[in-house]
Write a protein that holds these residues in place. Structure first.
Motif, PDB file in Angstrom:
ATOM      1  N   SER A   1      58.866  28.422  27.195  1.00 28.55           N
ATOM      2  CA  SER A   1      58.233  28.152  25.904  1.00 28.55           C
ATOM      3  C   SER A   1      57.124  29.151  25.606  1.00 28.55           C
ATOM      4  O   SER A   1      56.912  29.550  24.462  1.00 28.55           O
ATOM      5  N   ALA A   2      56.408  29.577  26.659  1.00 28.59           N
ATOM      6  CA  ALA A   2      55.318  30.532  26.457  1.00 28.59           C
ATOM      7  C   ALA A   2      55.827  31.936  26.192  1.00 28.59           C
ATOM      8  O   ALA A   2      55.160  32.729  25.530  1.00 28.59           O
ATOM      9  N   ILE A   3      57.007  32.237  26.717  1.00 30.68           N
ATOM     10  CA  ILE A   3      57.544  33.590  26.548  1.00 30.68           C
ATOM     11  C   ILE A   3      58.309  33.736  25.238  1.00 30.68           C
ATOM     12  O   ILE A   3      58.726  34.837  24.876  1.00 30.68           O
ATOM     13  N   GLN A   4      58.475  32.652  24.506  1.00 30.47           N
ATOM     14  CA  GLN A   4      59.247  32.683  23.272  1.00 30.47           C
ATOM     15  C   GLN A   4      58.742  33.732  22.277  1.00 30.47           C
ATOM     16  O   GLN A   4      59.551  34.463  21.693  1.00 30.47           O
TER      17      GLN A   4
ATOM     18  N   ARG B   1      47.688  35.420  16.966  1.00 28.46           N
ATOM     19  CA  ARG B   1      46.888  34.213  17.192  1.00 28.46           C
ATOM     20  C   ARG B   1      47.162  33.609  18.563  1.00 28.46           C
ATOM     21  O   ARG B   1      46.279  32.997  19.167  1.00 28.46           O
ATOM     22  N   GLU B   2      48.369  33.789  19.071  1.00 27.91           N
ATOM     23  CA  GLU B   2      48.762  33.151  20.323  1.00 27.91           C
ATOM     24  C   GLU B   2      48.319  33.932  21.555  1.00 27.91           C
ATOM     25  O   GLU B   2      48.207  33.354  22.637  1.00 27.91           O
ATOM     26  N   ASP B   3      48.089  35.234  21.431  1.00 28.39           N
ATOM     27  CA  ASP B   3      47.754  36.038  22.607  1.00 28.39           C
ATOM     28  C   ASP B   3      46.582  36.958  22.270  1.00 28.39           C
ATOM     29  O   ASP B   3      46.700  37.859  21.436  1.00 28.39           O
TER      30      ASP B   3
ATOM     31  N   ALA C   1      43.969  42.198  20.769  1.00 27.13           N
ATOM     32  CA  ALA C   1      42.969  43.246  21.000  1.00 27.13           C
ATOM     33  C   ALA C   1      43.622  44.623  21.072  1.00 27.13           C
ATOM     34  O   ALA C   1      43.092  45.604  20.534  1.00 27.13           O
ATOM     35  N   ALA C   2      44.776  44.700  21.737  1.00 26.03           N
ATOM     36  CA  ALA C   2      45.474  45.981  21.845  1.00 26.03           C
ATOM     37  C   ALA C   2      45.999  46.436  20.486  1.00 26.03           C
ATOM     38  O   ALA C   2      45.936  47.626  20.152  1.00 26.03           O
ATOM     39  N   TYR C   3      46.510  45.497  19.707  1.00 22.34           N
ATOM     40  CA  TYR C   3      47.014  45.841  18.373  1.00 22.34           C
ATOM     41  C   TYR C   3      45.870  46.322  17.474  1.00 22.34           C
ATOM     42  O   TYR C   3      46.022  47.297  16.728  1.00 22.34           O
ATOM     43  N   LYS C   4      44.737  45.669  17.565  1.00 20.77           N
ATOM     44  CA  LYS C   4      43.577  46.078  16.775  1.00 20.77           C
ATOM     45  C   LYS C   4      43.125  47.482  17.166  1.00 20.77           C
ATOM     46  O   LYS C   4      42.791  48.306  16.302  1.00 20.77           O
TER      47      LYS C   4
END
Length: 263
Positions: A51-54, A83-85, A90-93
């Motif tokens: 479920s977390a890897i979805q 929002r979930e990770d 932070a990396a995307y920003k």
């Protein structure tokens, strides 16, 4: 073997006068994208249950695309994903902040470049280590992109297409592979390509004085061949150098040349 930094920083400018050593923008930006992919792979492995890897089953290329090119569905998925990770957010920003540097005016871009390290969150700074190190070592070459925005993206694209044709034509003779490449990617010989169509709005080099000028200041001329018997060379020159190729000016110069008296 000489270090690349020594070659680019000292030897090339000395050997090629009036030249600027510029890092290729595509490869510079890819450093930020590669750092984001590292975070993506690390967080993907860290998710133990299904479920977390979805969220990670969504294409990682959604993260690599610029926001303006996202579809509505991709934009919604991206917002939920960020929002979930927190690490991926932070990396995307950081990736988008680095991309945005080269869209800013020169002074603002230099300031943002020098303060980029401060914008990278500590949680992902290790993943951006390679980018941060190269920003320090290759600072002048990367910032030269602001003055020389030309890239070799077209050449890289054609090389990739040629490699695909060569790979698919394994076993063919060179003449056959060459014919397939020319048939698919060569310019149409029936269409004449004017040099003026290849000019950029700014930063075009004069073929005579080798200074940079805008497209409005350039004009096409015929230069005499380097070897006798060869056709004339078509090139673009600035307005000042254009006078050197005017027939009236050339005739006037020739008329002023001293003539030898016959003995």
């Amino acid at each position: 073997m000489l270090a690349p930094r020594l070659i680019a920083g000292k030897l090339l400018p000395q050997a090629l006068h009036r030249s600027a050593v510029v890092a290729d923008k595509f490869h510079v930006l890819r450093l930020a994208s590669d750092a984001l992919v590292k975070v993506y792979e690390r967080r993907k492995v860290a998710k133990p249950d299904s479920s977390a890897i979805q969220p990670f089953r969504r294409s990682k290329f959604t993260l690599l695309k610029r926001p303006a090119k996202l579809t509505e569905t991709q934009e919604q998925d991206l917002k939920q994903w960020l929002r979930e990770d927190e690490d991926i957010a932070a990396a995307y920003k950081a990736k988008e902040a680095f991309y945005a540097i080269f869209d800013l005016p020169r002074d603002q871009a230099i300031q943002a470049f020098d303060h980029f390290r401060e914008t990278v969150h500590r949680a992902v700074r290790k993943d951006f280590r390679q980018l941060l190190a190269k920003m320090k070592v290759w600072r002048s070459e990367m910032l030269a992109i602001l003055d020389h925005p030309q890239t070799n993206a077209y050449t890289e694209s054609i090389n990739g297409a040629i490699q695909t044709i060569v790979r698919n034509g394994n076993g063919y003779k060179f003449d056959v592979v060459r014919a397939r490449i020319l048939a698919k990617h060569a310019l149409d010989p029936r269409k004449e390509v004017k040099l003026s169509q290849l000019l950029l709005p700014e930063g075009n080099f004069c073929g005579y004085c080798h200074e940079q000028f805008s497209a409005s200041e350039m004009s096409e001329v015929s230069m005499p061949p380097m070897v006798a018997g060869q056709p004339a060379i078509q090139t673009m020159v600035c307005r000042t150098c254009r006078s050197e190729f005017d027939s009236d000016v050339l005739k006037a110069k020739r008329s002023r040349r001293p003539t030898r008296n016959a003995e």
